[in-house]
Scaffold this motif. Structure first.
Motif, PDB file in Angstrom:
ATOM      1  N   SER A  28      -5.362  -0.500  -3.092  1.00  0.00           N
ATOM      2  CA  SER A  28      -4.611   0.674  -3.574  1.00  0.00           C
ATOM      3  C   SER A  28      -4.715   0.760  -5.097  1.00  0.00           C
TER       4      SER A  28
ATOM      5  N   SER B  53      -5.187  -5.989  -1.871  1.00  0.00           N
ATOM      6  CA  SER B  53      -4.908  -4.556  -1.750  1.00  0.00           C
ATOM      7  C   SER B  53      -5.872  -3.749  -2.609  1.00  0.00           C
TER       8      SER B  53
ATOM      9  N   ASN C 162       0.628   6.012  -6.337  1.00  0.00           N
ATOM     10  CA  ASN C 162      -0.617   5.785  -7.085  1.00  0.00           C
ATOM     11  C   ASN C 162      -0.287   5.456  -8.542  1.00  0.00           C
TER      12      ASN C 162
ATOM     13  N   ASN D  97       0.803  -1.223   0.000  1.00  0.00           N
ATOM     14  CA  ASN D  97       0.000   0.000   0.000  1.00  0.00           C
ATOM     15  C   ASN D  97       0.837   1.275   0.000  1.00  0.00           C
TER      16      ASN D  97
END
Length: 451
Positions: free
Chosen positions: A236, A234, A214, A210
């Protein structure tokens, strides 16, 4: 910049000091003891402390930064002086991040295989003359240092260790790098002195996953159940690229990788190394290296130092040294050697040397880890147990933990050495697994085993 290293003699620390010196920084450092090869390498560049010990007068307001090594204690007098002066104190990984904030950060994590995968990536890039910054946990052929830092290189490749950052920073190192591209090779409980439960240990890899930027890329070994669970659960905003063990065959003692272009002979062997290769290939492709270019380069990769490193060989005997010490590493390494040398006797000698491996409660994790080999020996030093302030471990406990009736156990270095050098090693593959040296075994003299 003026930078001072507290505990400059460590393997990682002295390499960072050398890298920053090459970058043009003014470097000073202290340590209470420094061993080879760190000592000679620091001395060559004029960075070896004139006197061993800790000296608060070395810490002045003129320092731009202090880098704190794990070998130092929280009450280190130089550290206390730096804190008193309000100087910027970095852990090793913190400073690497500072040096790479403007770069594309590639971080290789996992309980096992991370040094080899990082080494494979750097070998391929070096083969194709692609310049990158890097930090790797082993000395590589063709590379002068284990750390290289520049202003101009676009990428930095970092081996992402899950151990603590510094005596005053309890975060795992790989939590601090904030990768753009990352890999997790496997998850197997380790460092129980820091991560007391398996769940707590696994959580560190979730945090790592995480921590990706991005839109970042996570390459992961989907054959490892825990890795698959961590990455695929995850939420993310990252891209996920799984890999599995590629096809291979063994012919006349050589492993061949099966590719669309035909069978490719490799210098390395073992299922775990083939998995490592598959992960390295994905990372290289994300760094702009094509599949064909990767295969051309990887064929000449002989392995990272102390990772299934061949240290002696004649027509009938081969001797390997390996850093394996945790149960998963021991299991993978012994299986690899037995598979590669199926027609030979495999003699495996394992030293229990780390905090985890000498812990009476953790020992049961080793059950079956030496089952693949024909002869199994365990060496451990009661003195090491005492130094680590652990509960005493008995020979009976070790035999029970490994669950192997014919396991040979030594606690005396000279008795172990006598055993090893008295064996008839014709038609044998010898595997020496340790993060130590069996109480003083001179690896330079291992060739005598072949005489």
């Amino acid at each position: 910049m003026n930078i001072h290293f507290i505990a400059i003699g460590g393997s990682a620390m002295h390499n960072l000091a050398l890298a920053l010196f090459e970058k043009g920084y003014n470097i000073t450092g202290s340590d209470d003891t420094i061993f080879e090869p760190s000592k000679s390498r620091l001395e060559k560049k004029g960075l070896l402390p004139q006197e061993f010990g800790w000296f608060p007068n070395k810490i002045t307001a003129s320092l731009d930064a202090v880098i704190l090594g794990m070998h130092a204690k929280p009450d280190n007098v130089e550290l206390l002086k730096a804190q008193e002066l309000g100087l910027k104190i970095y852990s090793y990984p913190e400073f690497l991040y500072e040096q790479s904030k403007e770069k594309t950060r590639v971080v290789i994590g996992g309980s096992h295989g991370k040094t080899t995968i990082t080494s494979m990536i750097l070998h391929v890039l070096n083969y194709h003359e692609i310049e990158v910054d890097y930090m790797v946990g082993a000395q590589l052929e063709g590379f002068e240092t284990m750390v290289h830092l520049t202003t101009e290189n676009e990428f930095i490749v970092l081996e992402g260790d899950e151990y603590l950052s510094s005596p005053i920073d309890m975060r795992p190192k790989f939590h601090l790098y904030k990768p753009n591209i990352a890999l997790i090779s496997g998850i197997a409980w380790d460092h129980i002195n820091v991560f007391p439960t398996f769940e707590n240990y696994v959580e560190q890899f979730s945090i790592f996953t995480n921590s990706l930027a991005n839109g970042g890329i996570m390459v992961y070994n989907e054959e490892d159940t825990e890795v698959k669970k961590v990455v695929e659960s995850s939420e993310s905003p990252i891209k996920k690229y799984p890999y599995t063990t590629p096809g291979s065959i063994i012919k006349n003692g050589t492993t061949f990788l099966q590719t669309e272009e035909g069978d490719l002979p490799l210098e390395i062997f073992g299922k775990h190394n083939l998995q490592n290769l598959a992960g390295a290939k994905w990372i290289c492709q994300h760094m702009g290296v094509g599949e064909d270019e990767f295969y051309e380069a990887i064929a000449s990769f002989t392995g990272a130092s102390k990772r299934l490193e061949k240290i002696a060989e004649n027509n009938t005997t081969v001797v390997f040294k390996d850093f394996a010490h945790s149960p998963s590493k021991v299991n993978a390494t012994t299986n690899a050697v037995k598979e590669q040398y199926a027609d030979r006797t495999v003699l495996a000698c394992l030293e229990l040397h780390t905090y985890s491996s000498l812990n009476a409660e953790f020992l049961k994790e080793y059950e079956g880890a030496l089952n693949a080999v024909d002869k199994a020996v365990v060496f451990y030093s009661p003195k090491a147990v005492e130094i680590k302030k652990l509960e005493e471990v008995s020979v009976a406990q070790i035999k029970q933990a490994f669950n192997r009736e014919d396991l040979v156990i030594y606690t005396d270095p000279s008795e172990f050495r006598t055993y090893l050098f008295s064996q008839n090693l014709a038609n044998t593959a010898v595997l020496l697994m340790s993060s130590g040296n069996y109480g003083g075994l001179d690896f330079e003299k291992i060739e005598e085993l072949l005489q």
